[in-house]
Design a protein around this motif. Structure first.
Motif, PDB file in Angstrom:
ATOM      1  N   ALA A   1      10.916  -8.179  -9.771  1.00 23.10           N
ATOM      2  CA  ALA A   1      11.748  -7.034  -9.395  1.00 23.10           C
ATOM      3  C   ALA A   1      12.498  -7.340  -8.112  1.00 23.10           C
ATOM      4  CB  ALA A   1      10.893  -5.784  -9.217  1.00 23.10           C
ATOM      5  N   ALA A   2      13.701  -6.794  -7.990  1.00 22.92           N
ATOM      6  CA  ALA A   2      14.463  -6.865  -6.745  1.00 22.92           C
ATOM      7  C   ALA A   2      14.630  -5.444  -6.237  1.00 22.92           C
ATOM      8  CB  ALA A   2      15.830  -7.515  -6.989  1.00 22.92           C
ATOM      9  N   TRP A   3      14.340  -5.246  -4.953  1.00 22.85           N
ATOM     10  CA  TRP A   3      14.242  -3.870  -4.444  1.00 22.85           C
ATOM     11  C   TRP A   3      14.763  -3.774  -3.017  1.00 22.85           C
ATOM     12  CZ3 TRP A   3      13.627  -0.502  -8.035  1.00 22.85           C
ATOM     13  CH2 TRP A   3      13.324   0.826  -7.724  1.00 22.85           C
ATOM     14  N   ASP A   4      15.011  -2.558  -2.583  1.00 25.18           N
ATOM     15  CA  ASP A   4      15.446  -2.283  -1.218  1.00 25.18           C
ATOM     16  C   ASP A   4      14.342  -2.679  -0.231  1.00 25.18           C
ATOM     17  OD1 ASP A   4      16.259  -1.212   1.176  1.00 25.18           O
ATOM     18  OD2 ASP A   4      16.481   0.845   0.455  1.00 25.18           O
ATOM     19  N   PRO A   5      14.615  -3.567   0.731  1.00 26.42           N
ATOM     20  CA  PRO A   5      13.573  -3.969   1.691  1.00 26.42           C
ATOM     21  C   PRO A   5      12.984  -2.812   2.474  1.00 26.42           C
ATOM     22  CG  PRO A   5      15.466  -5.427   1.835  1.00 26.42           C
ATOM     23  CD  PRO A   5      15.882  -4.286   0.959  1.00 26.42           C
ATOM     24  N   ASN A   6      13.749  -1.726   2.630  1.00 27.37           N
ATOM     25  CA  ASN A   6      13.258  -0.572   3.373  1.00 27.37           C
ATOM     26  C   ASN A   6      12.614   0.466   2.461  1.00 27.37           C
ATOM     27  OD1 ASN A   6      14.287  -1.527   5.879  1.00 27.37           O
ATOM     28  ND2 ASN A   6      16.328  -0.923   5.211  1.00 27.37           N
ATOM     29  N   GLY A   7      12.462   0.125   1.179  1.00 25.40           N
ATOM     30  CA  GLY A   7      11.953   1.096   0.224  1.00 25.40           C
ATOM     31  C   GLY A   7      10.606   0.754  -0.369  1.00 25.40           C
ATOM     32  N   LEU A   8       9.749   0.065   0.369  1.00 25.23           N
ATOM     33  CA  LEU A   8       8.431  -0.265  -0.146  1.00 25.23           C
ATOM     34  C   LEU A   8       7.599   0.996  -0.333  1.00 25.23           C
ATOM     35  CD1 LEU A   8       7.471  -3.423   1.950  1.00 25.23           C
ATOM     36  CD2 LEU A   8       8.413  -3.334  -0.355  1.00 25.23           C
ATOM     37  N   ASP A   9       6.870   1.053  -1.445  1.00 31.34           N
ATOM     38  CA  ASP A   9       5.891   2.114  -1.662  1.00 31.34           C
ATOM     39  C   ASP A   9       4.759   1.522  -2.476  1.00 31.34           C
ATOM     40  OD1 ASP A   9       6.718   2.021  -4.306  1.00 31.34           O
ATOM     41  OD2 ASP A   9       7.788   3.916  -4.256  1.00 31.34           O
ATOM     42  N   ASN A  10       3.858   2.359  -2.980  1.00 34.41           N
ATOM     43  CA  ASN A  10       2.695   1.789  -3.664  1.00 34.41           C
ATOM     44  C   ASN A  10       2.998   1.302  -5.076  1.00 34.41           C
ATOM     45  OD1 ASN A  10       3.025   4.342  -4.669  1.00 34.41           O
ATOM     46  ND2 ASN A  10       0.982   5.064  -4.160  1.00 34.41           N
TER      47      ASN A  10
ATOM     48  N   SER B   1      -7.572   0.927  -7.848  1.00 34.80           N
ATOM     49  CA  SER B   1      -7.538   2.057  -8.778  1.00 34.80           C
ATOM     50  C   SER B   1      -6.277   1.949  -9.633  1.00 34.80           C
ATOM     51  CB  SER B   1      -7.620   3.388  -8.022  1.00 34.80           C
ATOM     52  OG  SER B   1      -6.591   3.477  -7.047  1.00 34.80           O
ATOM     53  N   THR B   2      -5.364   2.900  -9.504  1.00 38.28           N
ATOM     54  CA  THR B   2      -4.100   2.869 -10.239  1.00 38.28           C
ATOM     55  C   THR B   2      -2.972   3.220  -9.292  1.00 38.28           C
ATOM     56  OG1 THR B   2      -5.200   3.562 -12.282  1.00 38.28           O
ATOM     57  CG2 THR B   2      -2.802   3.782 -12.198  1.00 38.28           C
ATOM     58  N   CYS B   3      -1.968   2.355  -9.217  1.00 40.06           N
ATOM     59  CA  CYS B   3      -0.835   2.578  -8.319  1.00 40.06           C
ATOM     60  C   CYS B   3       0.255   3.337  -9.062  1.00 40.06           C
ATOM     61  CB  CYS B   3      -0.294   1.247  -7.796  1.00 40.06           C
ATOM     62  SG  CYS B   3      -1.503   0.313  -6.816  1.00 40.06           S
ATOM     63  N   LYS B   4       0.557   4.523  -8.584  1.00 36.74           N
ATOM     64  CA  LYS B   4       1.564   5.372  -9.218  1.00 36.74           C
ATOM     65  C   LYS B   4       2.569   5.822  -8.174  1.00 36.74           C
ATOM     66  CE  LYS B   4      -1.583   7.306 -12.707  1.00 36.74           C
ATOM     67  NZ  LYS B   4      -2.161   8.548 -13.238  1.00 36.74           N
ATOM     68  N   ALA B   5       3.818   6.042  -8.629  1.00 30.45           N
ATOM     69  CA  ALA B   5       4.849   6.557  -7.731  1.00 30.45           C
ATOM     70  C   ALA B   5       4.507   7.981  -7.347  1.00 30.45           C
ATOM     71  CB  ALA B   5       6.218   6.504  -8.415  1.00 30.45           C
ATOM     72  N   ARG B   6       4.860   8.347  -6.101  1.00 30.17           N
ATOM     73  CA  ARG B   6       4.563   9.692  -5.620  1.00 30.17           C
ATOM     74  C   ARG B   6       5.492  10.723  -6.214  1.00 30.17           C
ATOM     75  NH1 ARG B   6       3.556   9.992   0.682  1.00 30.17           N
ATOM     76  NH2 ARG B   6       2.723  11.980  -0.009  1.00 30.17           N
ATOM     77  N   LYS B   7       6.643  10.286  -6.705  1.00 24.52           N
ATOM     78  CA  LYS B   7       7.544  11.206  -7.387  1.00 24.52           C
ATOM     79  C   LYS B   7       8.279  10.438  -8.462  1.00 24.52           C
ATOM     80  CE  LYS B   7      11.299  10.614  -4.013  1.00 24.52           C
ATOM     81  NZ  LYS B   7      12.182  11.300  -3.063  1.00 24.52           N
ATOM     82  N   ALA B   8       8.791  11.151  -9.440  1.00 18.12           N
ATOM     83  CA  ALA B   8       9.458  10.504 -10.572  1.00 18.12           C
ATOM     84  C   ALA B   8      10.754   9.861 -10.122  1.00 18.12           C
ATOM     85  CB  ALA B   8       9.740  11.534 -11.663  1.00 18.12           C
TER      86      ALA B   8
ATOM     87  N   ASN C   1      -1.001  -3.953 -11.375  1.00 25.05           N
ATOM     88  CA  ASN C   1      -0.951  -2.708 -10.597  1.00 25.05           C
ATOM     89  C   ASN C   1       0.231  -2.676  -9.637  1.00 25.05           C
ATOM     90  OD1 ASN C   1      -2.104  -0.192 -10.337  1.00 25.05           O
ATOM     91  ND2 ASN C   1      -4.043  -0.946  -9.509  1.00 25.05           N
ATOM     92  N   LYS C   2       1.386  -3.144 -10.129  1.00 27.45           N
ATOM     93  CA  LYS C   2       2.630  -3.104  -9.350  1.00 27.45           C
ATOM     94  C   LYS C   2       2.546  -3.888  -8.041  1.00 27.45           C
ATOM     95  CE  LYS C   2       4.727  -0.392 -12.290  1.00 27.45           C
ATOM     96  NZ  LYS C   2       5.904  -0.855 -13.073  1.00 27.45           N
ATOM     97  N   GLY C   3       2.133  -5.171  -8.137  1.00 23.08           N
ATOM     98  CA  GLY C   3       2.201  -6.034  -6.973  1.00 23.08           C
ATOM     99  C   GLY C   3       0.893  -6.378  -6.297  1.00 23.08           C
ATOM    100  N   CYS C   4      -0.253  -6.103  -6.950  1.00 21.80           N
ATOM    101  CA  CYS C   4      -1.560  -6.431  -6.371  1.00 21.80           C
ATOM    102  C   CYS C   4      -2.028  -7.797  -6.880  1.00 21.80           C
ATOM    103  CB  CYS C   4      -2.594  -5.374  -6.737  1.00 21.80           C
ATOM    104  SG  CYS C   4      -2.189  -3.708  -6.177  1.00 21.80           S
ATOM    105  N   LEU C   5      -2.154  -8.752  -5.991  1.00 18.74           N
ATOM    106  CA  LEU C   5      -2.623 -10.099  -6.344  1.00 18.74           C
ATOM    107  C   LEU C   5      -4.144 -10.050  -6.491  1.00 18.74           C
ATOM    108  CD1 LEU C   5      -2.135 -13.140  -6.781  1.00 18.74           C
ATOM    109  CD2 LEU C   5      -2.085 -13.415  -4.289  1.00 18.74           C
ATOM    110  N   VAL C   6      -4.609  -9.564  -7.643  1.00 24.51           N
ATOM    111  CA  VAL C   6      -6.049  -9.352  -7.838  1.00 24.51           C
ATOM    112  C   VAL C   6      -6.816 -10.664  -7.888  1.00 24.51           C
ATOM    113  CG1 VAL C   6      -5.818  -7.095  -8.941  1.00 24.51           C
ATOM    114  CG2 VAL C   6      -5.660  -9.173 -10.346  1.00 24.51           C
TER     115      VAL C   6
END
Length: 316
Positions: free
Chosen positions: A245-254, A284-291, A200-205
């Motif tokens: 994944a490598a990502w912008d530290p200021n760009g965390l989202d769900n 539940s399901t982690c989805k981006a808020r916009k494409a 789920n995009k980063g959830c340590l279940v």
């Protein structure tokens, strides 16, 4: 308000062969004007970038950027009553050029607007400076100071795993584990059974039913995972397949996060527990808020596998 570090800037300019250069920054309401002046014209003005933006205009002596803060991949960060916009002035030199490539910080600080709160968003990356990434994921010793001395782990013990990214770039990137599963085969495609660790995009279940957790970061380019040895594949060769994944530290989202479950507390965001609501979707399901924009993730995601390792039951 514009922030500068005059001594640091001078040392940078001398180091890259631009001691005669100067940078001026005007932070306006919603826009900035940056002027780079080189009285000796040693640098090629067409090779300057402000984040993802090309110069608005340039002459052999001056490079000018007049841009809005919503452009050029500015990073937005709230600190107390200040709202800071940060970016980088980049110079991409030719291999045989007298002037070396360099990066300088650009920061504009404003009073935080009343009732303003950070929004979740999907950062958009240009391919400049982020395509040369090298991902690593390894079994480590107990204090993460070196590689594991053994690949055999007693049932219930902790398996230290470290994910990291090396980057030849100006931009510090946050390393994340989007998905991890355990199998008894090195080929995930032919695995008959698997054990889900992160989903789920980063959830340590796995942390919901064990002592598994993410450790506090030492730097943004490393992620430390303590995984409690599980019964799946007991006494067999086990392989852990992960999507990094490598990502912008200021760009965390769900969809770009590191979340673990804390007993009697619930899901917690590793990098800023104040925004643990980003982890609410873990059940539940982690989805981006916009494409996302087409190609926004190019070069930022890597699949990797650890193993084989063996989990043994010392009581049997």
């Amino acid at each position: 308000m514009a922030f500068f570090w005059p001594c640091v800037l001078l040392l940078w300019l001398v180091a890259v062969g631009l001691a005669a250069a100067d940078m001026k920054l005007d932070c306006g309401p919603g826009y900035i004007t940056l002027v780079w002046t080189d009285s000796r014209s040693q640098a090629d003005p067409s090779l300057f970038r402000l984040g993802s933006c090309f110069p608005t205009s340039f002459t052999p002596r001056d490079v000018v950027f007049k841009v809005e803060l919503d452009d050029c991949n500015f990073r937005r960060l709230v600190s107390g009553n200040e709202l800071n916009y940060t970016n980088d002035l980049l110079y991409a030199s030719f291999p045989d050029s007298y002037v070396l490539p360099f990066t300088l910080p650009v920061v504009c600080s404003y009073q935080r607007p009343k009732n303003w709160y950070p929004m979740r968003y999907d950062p958009v990356f240009s391919t400049y400076g982020v395509e040369e990434l090298v991902f690593h994921i390894n079994l480590m010793n107990d204090d993460f100071s070196g590689p594991a001395e053994s690949t055999a782990f007693p049932l219930g013990s902790m398996i230290p795993i470290m994910a990291s990214v090396e980057q030849v770039t100006h931009q510090p990137l946050l390393v994340l584990l989007e998905e991890c599963v355990a199998t008894t085969t090195p080929d995930l495609q032919v695995a008959a059974d698997m054990y889900t660790i992160i989903t789920n995009k980063g959830c340590l279940v796995d942390s919901e039913s064990s002592r598994s957790k993410f450790e506090e970061r030492q730097n943004v380019s490393e992620l430390r995972l303590l995984l409690q040895a599980f019964r799946f594949g007991l006494s067999q060769e086990v392989y852990i397949h992960c999507t990094m994944a490598a990502w912008d530290p200021n760009g965390l989202d769900n969809t770009k996060k590191a979340c673990h479950y804390v007993k009697d507390h619930g899901w917690e965001l590793l990098d800023n527990p104040m925004y643990s609501s980003l982890c609410d979707c873990c059940n539940s399901t982690c989805k981006a808020r916009k494409a996302r924009s087409p190609g926004a993730g190019n070069g930022l995601v890597q699949k990797a596998v650890i193993g084989p390792l063996t989990i043994i039951d010392l009581a049997s």
